[in-house]
Scaffold this active site. Structure first.
Site, mmCIF file in Angstrom:
data_model
loop_
_atom_site.group_PDB
_atom_site.id
_atom_site.type_symbol
_atom_site.label_atom_id
_atom_site.label_comp_id
_atom_site.label_asym_id
_atom_site.label_seq_id
_atom_site.Cartn_x
_atom_site.Cartn_y
_atom_site.Cartn_z
ATOM 1 N N ASP A 10 0.859 -1.192 0.000
ATOM 2 C CA ASP A 10 0.000 0.000 0.000
ATOM 3 C C ASP A 10 0.889 1.235 0.000
ATOM 4 O O ASP A 10 1.641 1.470 0.952
ATOM 5 C CB ASP A 10 -0.898 -0.029 1.242
ATOM 6 C CG ASP A 10 -1.977 1.045 1.205
ATOM 7 O OD1 ASP A 10 -2.098 1.727 0.171
ATOM 8 O OD2 ASP A 10 -2.689 1.200 2.214
ATOM 9 N N ASP A 105 -2.930 2.167 -6.089
ATOM 10 C CA ASP A 105 -1.823 2.230 -5.127
ATOM 11 C C ASP A 105 -1.756 1.074 -4.143
ATOM 12 O O ASP A 105 -0.973 1.127 -3.192
ATOM 13 C CB ASP A 105 -1.878 3.547 -4.352
ATOM 14 C CG ASP A 105 -3.151 3.681 -3.530
ATOM 15 O OD1 ASP A 105 -4.161 3.043 -3.878
ATOM 16 O OD2 ASP A 105 -3.136 4.425 -2.535
ATOM 17 N N GLU A 106 -2.521 0.010 -4.331
ATOM 18 C CA GLU A 106 -2.402 -1.125 -3.421
ATOM 19 C C GLU A 106 -2.758 -2.419 -4.131
ATOM 20 O O GLU A 106 -3.510 -2.437 -5.109
ATOM 21 C CB GLU A 106 -3.275 -0.951 -2.171
ATOM 22 C CG GLU A 106 -4.751 -0.895 -2.426
ATOM 23 C CD GLU A 106 -5.569 -0.880 -1.136
ATOM 24 O OE1 GLU A 106 -5.205 -1.598 -0.188
ATOM 25 O OE2 GLU A 106 -6.563 -0.150 -1.093
#
Length: 353
Positions: A10, A105-106
């Site tokens: 993350d 983003d993760e």
């Protein structure tokens, strides 16, 4: 699925991190990415300086400015965020094909069978974090655990820029003290309902039998009972097949000119050819491409349909890509786009590279 090794990665305040990276002057002040306050905009994300004032994502921009009058709100640049996300995904694919992206983003990674770092999930997570920082100047927090539920909790445990590992033999003790509000699928309403029943921790939840939980919460009650014991059998769902294969290198000292860049090509191509040789037969190499990241972090990628995948072809591509910036270079990459043979109806190549 005992013996699984799951990593959840993350990025820390992703959008804001990219804005601060691209304009270092922003790094020392409260910063948010979002819509204009005079147009009822909302905050998409913010840096930790802004969070210290109570600013958070989904907050109206007008309210955020009341909490932090010095807050700078910049408009999102989604092209830049998507480009960075693709780079992160490329790094992740160096360790496993079992990747489940959750957002830009993760992502979850299943590295149970990965041979990298001697099979150590912890060392893989460390290497991913190191590479993302070294190559993109973005910090990543990671969690390592036997399942997705625990890996996601672990990645948040030492944010920002942290790594937390929950070994299998520590799962029971770790989960026992966990607030039920941290369980996957438990929102505010369910947490309040559990609290009214005297259930605030997973240890207290374990005292309830499966029939009692099903009676109170329906089918979700059974899942609650499993999560309270650290059990989560959900597999990592692979989103899509690989679309390209590449290798790249970030240099400790910037390459000053095109000649210096061209000297690096043979080594890069040797590694690329080795990786292509290990690719399974369901893929067919297609267009070659090169990537150049200049010293100021601007970058360009150039590919050419119908071009060969030999040294001379990559030299021509690299020369054209370098001409777009003509500045010192910190990273070079070479690769090929891939076609999926399983789709059927592909056009055969007349000439092998």
């Amino acid at each position: 699925m005992s013996g699984r090794k799951i990593i959840h990665v993350d990025c820390d305040c992703f959008y804001a991190a990219i804005e601060m990276r691209d304009d270092p002057r922003l790094a020392s002040r409260p910063l948010a990415v979002g819509g204009a306050p005079d147009r009822r905009g909302v905050i998409a994300t913010c840096n930790y300086e802004a969070r210290a004032y109570g600013v958070h994502s989904a907050m109206p921009a007008r309210q955020a400015l009341k909490r932090c009058p010095d807050l700078l709100i910049v408009r999102p640049r989604f092209d830049a965020y998507k480009a960075a996300s693709r780079e992160i995904q490329r790094i992740l694919r160096d360790y496993t094909e079992l990747i489940e992206p959750l957002s830009l983003d993760e992502a979850y990674l299943d590295v149970s069978a990965s041979p990298h770092c001697s099979g150590s999930a912890t060392r893989i997570a460390q290497d991913i974090r190191r590479r993302v920082w070294q190559e993109l100047r973005i910090t990543v927090s990671a969690g390592v655990a036997p399942n997705k539920f625990l890996a996601k909790i672990a990645s948040d445990w030492r944010k920002p820029d942290g790594l937390f590992v929950i070994p299998p033999d520590e799962v029971e003790a770790f989960v026992a003290d966990l607030p039920v509000s941290r369980l996957h699928g438990v929102g505010r309403v369910t947490a309040e309902r559990l609290a009214r029943l005297g259930i605030r921790t997973c240890a207290e939840l374990r005292q309830w039998s499966r029939p009692a939980l099903v009676r109170e919460f329906g089918s979700f009650g059974e899942r609650l009972g499993l999560l309270a014991r650290g059990i989560d059998e959900r597999p990592v769902e692979v989103d899509s097949r690989r679309q390209s294969l590449s290798v790249e290198h970030t240099y400790e000292r910037d390459l000053p000119d095109l000649a210096a860049c061209l000297k690096q090509l043979p080594l890069l191509l040797e590694e690329l050819y080795g990786r292509l040789a290990r690719l399974d037969g369901s893929y067919r190499p297609d267009k070659p491409f090169v990537k150049v990241r200049f010293h100021d972090f601007t970058q360009t990628t150039l590919e050419q349909a119908g071009a060969g995948r030999d040294l001379d072809s990559y030299r021509l591509l690299l020369g054209a890509a370098f001409a777009r910036g003509e500045r010192p270079v910190r990273l070079l990459g070479v690769g090929v786009r891939l076609l999926d043979r399983r789709g059927g109806g592909e056009q055969l190549e007349l000439f092998a590279p």
